[in-house]
Design an enzyme around this catalytic site. Structure first.
Site, PDB file in Angstrom:
ATOM      1  N   GLN A  71       0.834  -1.198   0.000  1.00 52.11           N
ATOM      2  CA  GLN A  71       0.000   0.000   0.000  1.00 52.11           C
ATOM      3  C   GLN A  71       0.871   1.252   0.000  1.00 52.11           C
ATOM      4  O   GLN A  71       1.726   1.420   0.873  1.00 52.11           O
ATOM      5  CB  GLN A  71      -0.932   0.048   1.208  1.00 52.11           C
ATOM      6  CG  GLN A  71      -1.931   1.195   1.050  1.00 52.11           C
ATOM      7  CD  GLN A  71      -2.808   1.430   2.259  1.00 52.11           C
ATOM      8  OE1 GLN A  71      -2.306   1.711   3.345  1.00 52.11           O
ATOM      9  NE2 GLN A  71      -4.111   1.349   2.076  1.00 52.11           N
ATOM     10  N   CYS A 101      -7.466  10.917   3.838  1.00 47.67           N
ATOM     11  CA  CYS A 101      -8.736  11.384   4.361  1.00 47.67           C
ATOM     12  C   CYS A 101      -9.548  12.026   3.246  1.00 47.67           C
ATOM     13  O   CYS A 101      -9.023  12.763   2.425  1.00 47.67           O
ATOM     14  CB  CYS A 101      -8.508  12.293   5.540  1.00 47.67           C
ATOM     15  SG  CYS A 101      -8.739  13.999   5.220  1.00 47.67           S
ATOM     16  N   LYS A 140      -7.975   2.256  -1.710  1.00 50.03           N
ATOM     17  CA  LYS A 140      -8.722   2.049  -0.460  1.00 50.03           C
ATOM     18  C   LYS A 140      -9.216   3.386   0.054  1.00 50.03           C
ATOM     19  O   LYS A 140      -8.443   4.335   0.142  1.00 50.03           O
ATOM     20  CB  LYS A 140      -7.828   1.371   0.573  1.00 50.03           C
ATOM     21  CG  LYS A 140      -8.531   1.152   1.911  1.00 50.03           C
ATOM     22  CD  LYS A 140      -7.794   0.132   2.754  1.00 50.03           C
ATOM     23  CE  LYS A 140      -8.449  -0.091   4.090  1.00 50.03           C
ATOM     24  NZ  LYS A 140      -8.269   1.010   5.022  1.00 50.03           N
ATOM     25  N   GLY A 203     -14.749  -3.262   7.427  1.00 51.40           N
ATOM     26  CA  GLY A 203     -15.153  -2.585   8.654  1.00 51.40           C
ATOM     27  C   GLY A 203     -15.848  -3.530   9.618  1.00 51.40           C
ATOM     28  O   GLY A 203     -16.921  -4.057   9.301  1.00 51.40           O
ATOM     29  N   ASP A 204     -15.198  -3.788  10.767  1.00 52.72           N
ATOM     30  CA  ASP A 204     -15.833  -4.498  11.884  1.00 52.72           C
ATOM     31  C   ASP A 204     -16.150  -5.957  11.650  1.00 52.72           C
ATOM     32  O   ASP A 204     -16.982  -6.503  12.374  1.00 52.72           O
ATOM     33  CB  ASP A 204     -17.161  -3.817  12.249  1.00 52.72           C
ATOM     34  CG  ASP A 204     -16.963  -2.759  13.308  1.00 52.72           C
ATOM     35  OD1 ASP A 204     -15.797  -2.428  13.596  1.00 52.72           O
ATOM     36  OD2 ASP A 204     -17.977  -2.266  13.832  1.00 52.72           O
TER      37      ASP A 204
HETATM   38  C1  FMN Z   1      -3.873   0.137  14.013  1.00 56.06           C
HETATM   39  C2  FMN Z   1      -4.494   0.426  12.685  1.00 56.06           C
HETATM   40  C3  FMN Z   1      -3.669   0.721  11.614  1.00 56.06           C
HETATM   41  C4  FMN Z   1      -4.224   0.976  10.350  1.00 56.06           C
HETATM   42  N1  FMN Z   1      -3.385   1.229   9.304  1.00 56.06           N
HETATM   43  C5  FMN Z   1      -3.911   1.411   8.070  1.00 56.06           C
HETATM   44  C6  FMN Z   1      -3.061   1.619   6.944  1.00 56.06           C
HETATM   45  O1  FMN Z   1      -1.836   1.591   7.036  1.00 56.06           O
HETATM   46  N2  FMN Z   1      -3.643   1.827   5.726  1.00 56.06           N
HETATM   47  C7  FMN Z   1      -5.007   1.827   5.570  1.00 56.06           C
HETATM   48  O2  FMN Z   1      -5.502   2.017   4.453  1.00 56.06           O
HETATM   49  N3  FMN Z   1      -5.828   1.600   6.616  1.00 56.06           N
HETATM   50  C8  FMN Z   1      -5.316   1.378   7.843  1.00 56.06           C
HETATM   51  N4  FMN Z   1      -6.159   1.125   8.895  1.00 56.06           N
HETATM   52  C9  FMN Z   1      -7.599   0.941   8.642  1.00 56.06           C
HETATM   53  C10 FMN Z   1      -7.905  -0.545   8.406  1.00 56.06           C
HETATM   54  O3  FMN Z   1      -7.253  -1.041   7.263  1.00 56.06           O
HETATM   55  C11 FMN Z   1      -9.409  -0.793   8.267  1.00 56.06           C
HETATM   56  O4  FMN Z   1      -9.893  -0.049   7.172  1.00 56.06           O
HETATM   57  C12 FMN Z   1     -10.196  -0.395   9.516  1.00 56.06           C
HETATM   58  O5  FMN Z   1      -9.519  -0.769  10.696  1.00 56.06           O
HETATM   59  C13 FMN Z   1     -11.591  -1.025   9.517  1.00 56.06           C
HETATM   60  O6  FMN Z   1     -11.518  -2.424   9.369  1.00 56.06           O
HETATM   61  P1  FMN Z   1     -11.522  -3.452  10.623  1.00 56.06           P
HETATM   62  O7  FMN Z   1     -12.716  -3.120  11.477  1.00 56.06           O
HETATM   63  O8  FMN Z   1     -11.619  -4.802   9.976  1.00 56.06           O
HETATM   64  O9  FMN Z   1     -10.248  -3.231  11.375  1.00 56.06           O
HETATM   65  C14 FMN Z   1      -5.629   0.924  10.166  1.00 56.06           C
HETATM   66  C15 FMN Z   1      -6.449   0.622  11.251  1.00 56.06           C
HETATM   67  C16 FMN Z   1      -5.906   0.375  12.497  1.00 56.06           C
HETATM   68  C17 FMN Z   1      -6.830   0.020  13.638  1.00 56.06           C
END
Ligand code: FMN
Length: 367
Positions: A71, A101, A140, A203-204
């Site tokens: 990424q 963002c 993403k 997400g989640d």
């Molecule tokens: C600790 C942490 C680090 C993350 N780092 C990235 C990242 O490097 N790039 C990205 O696109 N999203 C990042 N995210 C977002 C996740 O990829 C994901 O979109 C988000 O946590 C929701 O999915 P989940 O509920 O399955 O965790 C991060 C999230 C967390 C909690």
């Protein structure tokens, strides 16, 4: 599942999690099966081109770590293009773009909206990358800035027009951060905005049933799992099985959790060396412990480990302490079992999910 020219073994993806989705974690998850594609932590395109040692460590991989997406994060079109070409030259399967963002759709007097200006710029940047490589380029994004500005369908369509191979969408707005409900209707709107490009919902997702619900309700082609894989690195295998057969596999036993946690630590030590690997594992081990039942006696000590031997001592001590919570069959007594995980979008209306998924600190504005 097809992803541009790539054939993936499943439609289940490991989400990028900065600070966690390093080589040891990816290998640990892959060994349990079910995952179609993993993504690295986000990497700054310029740092990669400058061969910055930290950036190179972030993309460290091995033959068992396939297929892999890297990424990228950056806003200078030439840097993003050259970094994509560099990634392709390394034999990496796919390159993902962190859309950062989203921009609020504010209309300026006499001009278009900030979003539309941003859309043209973003589409041009992505087009430059798509034209420079043969491997799939994916993006993403979040749903938008806030409830009133759900810009993901427009952005996704603009990116489809310039040739991206897939869109990953986290079903929350920037304003929501990591709280509140994941909006399945919002993910569905992105699916419907596109003609041919697959949408991967995110997400989640903490259970196989949650993955199925997101697939069924949004029409997305696959799902991507982040924090759910911390708790449960078996989630890909279990979800694939559930999607194929409708059968829910039992939760892994304590011994199986310990086996995988230990394997994860071994890989950390191999990749980062014992001292650094153990230090990094301080923030990883407590995630495994969340499904151990009572675990304070483990967690408070493991966050201080400096060596492999220390880890084993802590585990041995913990086994003795944990015995008081077990029945005659060695299973946790019912009142000590961890509550089932209920994702936000499957909790009853108005009711918070029973266990909020903690969010480690980090730059939320770029996630
Ligand atoms: C600790 C942490 C680090 C993350 N780092 C990235 C990242 O490097 N790039 C990205 O696109 N999203 C990042 N995210 C977002 C996740 O990829 C994901 O979109 C988000 O946590 C929701 O999915 P989940 O509920 O399955 O965790 C991060 C999230 C967390 C909690």
């Amino acid at each position: 599942m097809r992803f541009g020219p790539l054939n993936l073994s499943s439609n289940l993806f490991l989400s990028p999690l900065a600070g966690y989705t390093n080589l040891p974690f990816r290998l640990s998850v892959r060994e349990l099966g079910g995952m179609g594609l993993a993504t690295t932590d986000l990497v700054n395109a310029r740092s990669l081109l400058e061969k910055n040692s930290k950036a190179l460590k972030l993309i460290e991989t091995s033959p068992a770590d396939r297929p892999l997406a890297i990424q990228l994060f950056g806003s200078v079109p030439e840097e993003m293009r050259d970094a994509a070409a560099y990634i392709e030259s390394l034999g990496i399967a796919s390159v993902d773009i962190n859309m950062g963002c989203p921009v609020r759709k504010v209309c300026r007097v006499g001009g278009g909206s900030a979003m539309m200006t941003e859309l043209d710029k973003t589409a041009a940047l992505v087009k430059g990358m798509v034209n420079a490589v043969k491997i799939p380029v994916t993006a993403k994004m979040r749903l938008g800035w806030d409830e009133q500005n759900l810009t993901a369908p427009d952005l996704a369509r603009a990116l489809e027009d310039v040739g991206v191979s897939a869109i990953f969408v986290h079903g929350r707005t920037r304003e929501q951060g990591f709280g509140g409900r994941v909006n399945l209707v919002g993910i569905g709107a992105v699916v419907r905005a596109l003609r041919t490009v697959p949408v991967i919902g995110n997400g989640d997702i903490t259970t196989p049933a949650a993955a199925k619900r997101m697939l069924d309700e949004t029409g997305c082609a696959g799902v991507s799992i982040g924090r759910g894989a911390f708790y449960n690195p078996w989630i890909f295998h279990h979800t694939l099985h559930y999607l194929k057969t409708g059968e829910a596999l039992p939760e892994p036993s304590f011994e199986e959790r310990v086996r995988v946690m230990r394997r994860h630590l071994d890989l950390m030590v191999q990749v980062f060396g014992e001292a650094h690997g153990c230090r990094m594992f301080r923030k990883v081990a407590p995630w495994y412990a969340k499904r151990f039942g009572p675990a304070n006696e483990f967690t408070k000590r493991v966050v201080l480990i400096s060596s492999r031997a220390e880890f084993e001592e802590i585990l041995e001590h913990y086994r003795g302490w944990r015995a008081q919570f077990l029945d005659e069959n060695g299973e946790l007594k019912p009142r000590f079992r961890p509550a089932p995980l209920v994702p936000s979008f499957m909790a009853a209306a108005g009711e918070p999910s029973r266990e909020h998924i903690p969010v480690p600190k980090g730059p939320v504005e770029v996630w």
